[in-house]
Design a protein around this motif. Structure first.
Motif, PDB file in Angstrom:
ATOM      1  N   LEU A  73      -0.160   9.463  16.183  1.00 31.36           N
ATOM      2  CA  LEU A  73      -0.771   8.420  15.365  1.00 31.36           C
ATOM      3  C   LEU A  73       0.291   7.929  14.400  1.00 31.36           C
ATOM      4  N   THR A  74       0.307   6.619  14.147  1.00 32.48           N
ATOM      5  CA  THR A  74       1.348   6.040  13.309  1.00 32.48           C
ATOM      6  C   THR A  74       0.883   5.883  11.865  1.00 32.48           C
ATOM      7  N   LEU A  75       1.858   5.827  10.952  1.00 35.46           N
ATOM      8  CA  LEU A  75       1.583   5.506   9.550  1.00 35.46           C
ATOM      9  C   LEU A  75       2.017   4.090   9.200  1.00 35.46           C
ATOM     10  N   PHE A  76       2.423   3.307  10.206  1.00 40.70           N
ATOM     11  CA  PHE A  76       2.775   1.918   9.955  1.00 40.70           C
ATOM     12  C   PHE A  76       1.496   1.103   9.708  1.00 40.70           C
ATOM     13  N   ARG A  77       1.326   0.633   8.494  1.00 34.34           N
ATOM     14  CA  ARG A  77       0.258  -0.289   8.096  1.00 34.34           C
ATOM     15  C   ARG A  77      -1.152   0.276   8.233  1.00 34.34           C
ATOM     16  N   ALA A  78      -1.252   1.594   8.440  1.00 34.03           N
ATOM     17  CA  ALA A  78      -2.576   2.234   8.488  1.00 34.03           C
ATOM     18  C   ALA A  78      -2.392   3.737   8.324  1.00 34.03           C
ATOM     19  N   PRO A  79      -3.357   4.411   7.709  1.00 38.09           N
ATOM     20  CA  PRO A  79      -3.259   5.870   7.569  1.00 38.09           C
ATOM     21  C   PRO A  79      -3.906   6.571   8.756  1.00 38.09           C
ATOM     22  N   HIS A  80      -3.707   7.870   8.837  1.00 35.40           N
ATOM     23  CA  HIS A  80      -4.553   8.704   9.694  1.00 35.40           C
ATOM     24  C   HIS A  80      -4.907   9.961   8.913  1.00 35.40           C
ATOM     25  N   ARG A  81      -5.997  10.599   9.314  1.00 34.04           N
ATOM     26  CA  ARG A  81      -6.552  11.667   8.504  1.00 34.04           C
ATOM     27  C   ARG A  81      -5.633  12.871   8.415  1.00 34.04           C
ATOM     28  N   TYR A  82      -4.895  13.181   9.490  1.00 33.76           N
ATOM     29  CA  TYR A  82      -3.980  14.326   9.448  1.00 33.76           C
ATOM     30  C   TYR A  82      -2.980  14.169   8.295  1.00 33.76           C
ATOM     31  N   ALA A  83      -2.385  12.985   8.191  1.00 35.05           N
ATOM     32  CA  ALA A  83      -1.391  12.744   7.141  1.00 35.05           C
ATOM     33  C   ALA A  83      -2.041  12.733   5.764  1.00 35.05           C
ATOM     34  N   GLU A  84      -3.267  12.202   5.675  1.00 36.63           N
ATOM     35  CA  GLU A  84      -3.957  12.210   4.389  1.00 36.63           C
ATOM     36  C   GLU A  84      -4.177  13.641   3.899  1.00 36.63           C
ATOM     37  N   VAL A  85      -4.625  14.501   4.795  1.00 35.16           N
ATOM     38  CA  VAL A  85      -4.875  15.897   4.420  1.00 35.16           C
ATOM     39  C   VAL A  85      -3.580  16.590   4.004  1.00 35.16           C
ATOM     40  N   ALA A  86      -2.513  16.353   4.758  1.00 30.74           N
ATOM     41  CA  ALA A  86      -1.228  16.978   4.423  1.00 30.74           C
ATOM     42  C   ALA A  86      -0.711  16.484   3.075  1.00 30.74           C
ATOM     43  N   VAL A 281       1.894   0.399  -7.633  1.00 28.98           N
ATOM     44  CA  VAL A 281       0.491   0.031  -7.518  1.00 28.98           C
ATOM     45  C   VAL A 281       0.176  -1.170  -8.402  1.00 28.98           C
ATOM     46  N   ARG A 282       0.643  -1.120  -9.634  1.00 25.03           N
ATOM     47  CA  ARG A 282       0.372  -2.212 -10.581  1.00 25.03           C
ATOM     48  C   ARG A 282       0.936  -3.527 -10.076  1.00 25.03           C
ATOM     49  N   GLY A 283       2.144  -3.478  -9.493  1.00 27.21           N
ATOM     50  CA  GLY A 283       2.776  -4.701  -9.013  1.00 27.21           C
ATOM     51  C   GLY A 283       2.359  -5.110  -7.612  1.00 27.21           C
ATOM     52  N   GLY A 284       1.656  -4.218  -6.900  1.00 28.41           N
ATOM     53  CA  GLY A 284       1.293  -4.519  -5.526  1.00 28.41           C
ATOM     54  C   GLY A 284       2.501  -4.643  -4.621  1.00 28.41           C
ATOM     55  N   TRP A 285       3.565  -3.894  -4.936  1.00 27.82           N
ATOM     56  CA  TRP A 285       4.816  -4.006  -4.185  1.00 27.82           C
ATOM     57  C   TRP A 285       4.731  -3.249  -2.864  1.00 27.82           C
ATOM     58  N   THR A 286       5.414  -3.741  -1.862  1.00 26.66           N
ATOM     59  CA  THR A 286       5.532  -3.066  -0.575  1.00 26.66           C
ATOM     60  C   THR A 286       6.864  -2.336  -0.509  1.00 26.66           C
ATOM     61  N   PHE A 287       6.825  -1.056  -0.265  1.00 22.00           N
ATOM     62  CA  PHE A 287       8.051  -0.279  -0.082  1.00 22.00           C
ATOM     63  C   PHE A 287       8.437  -0.390   1.393  1.00 22.00           C
ATOM     64  N   VAL A 288       9.538  -1.050   1.659  1.00 28.02           N
ATOM     65  CA  VAL A 288       9.932  -1.336   3.041  1.00 28.02           C
ATOM     66  C   VAL A 288      10.723  -0.158   3.593  1.00 28.02           C
ATOM     67  N   HIS A 289       9.996   0.850   3.995  1.00 25.04           N
ATOM     68  CA  HIS A 289      10.593   2.013   4.636  1.00 25.04           C
ATOM     69  C   HIS A 289       9.564   2.600   5.585  1.00 25.04           C
ATOM     70  N   GLY A 290       9.952   2.810   6.815  1.00 24.17           N
ATOM     71  CA  GLY A 290       9.046   3.411   7.783  1.00 24.17           C
ATOM     72  C   GLY A 290       9.834   4.086   8.889  1.00 24.17           C
ATOM     73  N   GLU A 291       9.318   5.195   9.391  1.00 25.34           N
ATOM     74  CA  GLU A 291       9.958   5.923  10.480  1.00 25.34           C
ATOM     75  C   GLU A 291       8.899   6.256  11.522  1.00 25.34           C
ATOM     76  N   THR A 292       9.176   5.904  12.753  1.00 22.30           N
ATOM     77  CA  THR A 292       8.186   6.033  13.818  1.00 22.30           C
ATOM     78  C   THR A 292       7.597   7.432  13.911  1.00 22.30           C
ATOM     79  N   GLN A 293       8.442   8.447  13.752  1.00 26.44           N
ATOM     80  CA  GLN A 293       7.988   9.824  13.942  1.00 26.44           C
ATOM     81  C   GLN A 293       7.606  10.529  12.639  1.00 26.44           C
ATOM     82  N   ALA A 294       7.517   9.778  11.550  1.00 23.77           N
ATOM     83  CA  ALA A 294       7.197  10.395  10.256  1.00 23.77           C
ATOM     84  C   ALA A 294       5.699  10.618  10.112  1.00 23.77           C
ATOM     85  N   GLY A 295       5.324  11.810   9.651  1.00 26.09           N
ATOM     86  CA  GLY A 295       3.932  12.094   9.334  1.00 26.09           C
ATOM     87  C   GLY A 295       3.004  12.070  10.528  1.00 26.09           C
TER      88      GLY A 295
END
Length: 427
Positions: A73-86, A281-295
């Motif tokens: 399951l990816t963390l790109f633009r959406a969460p999954h429950r496994y990563a949320e719990v971790a 959060v206050r600025g609504g900024w997007t952190f442009v970092h993602g890794e396919t196999q992360a989380g």
């Protein structure tokens, strides 16, 4: 002439070849088995990765279940429950009053890259784009990605690879922060963050209490972020859950990897404090970092299982007891003249080596010592004119005695070989 294997092994010359006693085929507990049937005791926790021992059943079972239930399951633009719990488990472990958000990565090097990006964006989006300098320590190691390679304070052929270090500075830690303060007086308004290992992975040199106190005071004065790279020291290695738990104030970002999954999957994480997270959060900024196999689900499941195992063994009391025995061993090696100095903290010990004329050993000479110790069935980590010990937390008294015997025998073997060579040159 031997032909190198198809596998291009890390951190060795490209023409390196390996006999069967150097090709690992399996590992269990604290031992690694090789293709010739021999076994060796790992005094390195598998490069710090497996403090709970190779093949820990609880971690393996958790990963197996996750790969069956959700192979990816990816963390790109959406969460999954496994990563949320971790993520929730990591924040709870590290103290919600100190950290509030988790960014998953795939390695310590990648995590250090992302920490550099995070610090620079934190300032840029507040209108202080000139705060782009990242400060590291001389002799530090943070990885070999392009960002972390630039940040690493060791000579790792950065010029050969055209690593861009124009926005990186390095200062000494051995002067209790004087060089850092001098740099801040010159360029403090341009510094985004200062990145430190609480115990330098190269040589096992802990930051002094004076240095830590000074960097915390300087943060108050100059405003930079503090990033603590606890890739090597996290999860009980120094006697507390994190080495920075003993600091008077927390870092702004905590970098974790290695023991994070007990080596079961490639993984790392940034634990981000409220100072940084709240601005994004206050600025609504997007952190442009993602890794396919992360989380991934397997990674997240391993993290949760590791945390449960650390609690089950009462990791802080366990590592303090082991550290007491380990330091007694190291102190005896020094008092017997086997090693010149002992450095480190907790279950992370450096044994400084010197030639007979008191000169430092070259990297090649250290590797000869490491090889000789391996011939006596114990694996240790090379450092700058040193070898390093970071045993898994379940090491027995018998296994510690094996380390003691092998270190003594290996160093004596190399010294005898050097004496023979010296006599031959004199003839």
């Amino acid at each position: 002439m031997s032909v190198p294997h198809a596998l291009w092994t890390s951190m060795l010359p490209a023409d390196a070849t390996f006999t069967q006693e150097r090709v690992a085929v399996r590992a269990a507990g604290n031992r690694i088995e090789f293709a010739d049937g021999s076994t060796r005791l790992s005094a390195t926790s598998g490069l710090w990765n497996v403090p709970l021992g190779f093949g820990n059943r609880a971690v393996a079972d958790a990963v197996s279940r996750a790969t069956h239930d959700a192979s990816y399951l990816t963390l790109f633009r959406a969460p999954h429950r496994y990563a949320e719990v971790a993520a929730e488990a990591l924040i709870e472990l590290a103290d919600p009053s100190r950290y509030s958000r988790v960014i998953f990565c795939t390695s310590g090097g990648a995590a250090n890259d992302s920490a550099m990006k995070l610090a620079r964006q934190y300032w840029a989006q507040q209108g202080a784009a000139s705060r782009s300098l990242v400060v590291g320590l001389k002799g530090s190691y943070h990885g070999t990605m392009y960002g972390s390679h630039a940040l690493s304070g060791d000579d790792l052929l950065q010029s050969v690879y055209s690593v861009d270090r124009r926005s990186v500075r390095h200062v000494s830690h051995s002067d209790d922060g004087e060089e850092l303060e001098a740099l801040l007086k010159r360029e403090g308004s341009r510094i985004a963050s200062v990145v430190v290992e609480p115990v330098l992975g190269s040589g096992a040199h802990p930051l002094s209490d004076a240095f830590i106190s000074r960097i915390l005071d300087l943060r108050e004065e100059y405003g930079f972020l503090i990033v603590a790279d606890e890739v090597a020291t996290g999860f009980g290695r120094t006697g507390t859950m994190f080495a920075t738990d003993e600091w008077a104030a927390p870092p702004d970002v905590l970098v974790l990897s290695k023991a994070l999954t007990n080596g079961a999957t490639g993984a790392a994480a940034l634990l981000v404090g409220a100072r940084v997270a709240s601005e994004f959060v206050r600025g609504g900024w997007t952190f442009v970092h993602g890794e396919t196999q992360a989380g991934t689900p397997a990674c997240a499941a391993a993290i949760v299982a590791v945390i449960e195992e650390l609690r089950r063994i009462d990791v802080e009391s366990t590592t303090r007891a082991l550290a007491s025995d380990l330091w007694r061993l190291a102190t005896r090696l020094k008092s017997d003249g086997v090693v010149a100095e002992v450095t480190g903290r907790g279950c992370f010990v450096g044994l400084t080596l010197r030639n007979q004329d008191a000169s430092q050993l070259t990297g090649a000479e250290v590797l000869r010592v490491v090889t000789a110790i391996a011939e006596h069935d114990v694996l240790v980590q090379p450092g700058p004119s040193a070898i390093e010990l970071m045993p898994a937390y379940g090491f027995s008294t018998t296994e510690l005695l094996e380390i003691d015997s092998a270190v003594r025998a290996g160093i004596a073997q190399v010294q005898e070989q050097a004496q023979v060579q010296e006599r031959q040159r004199e003839l």
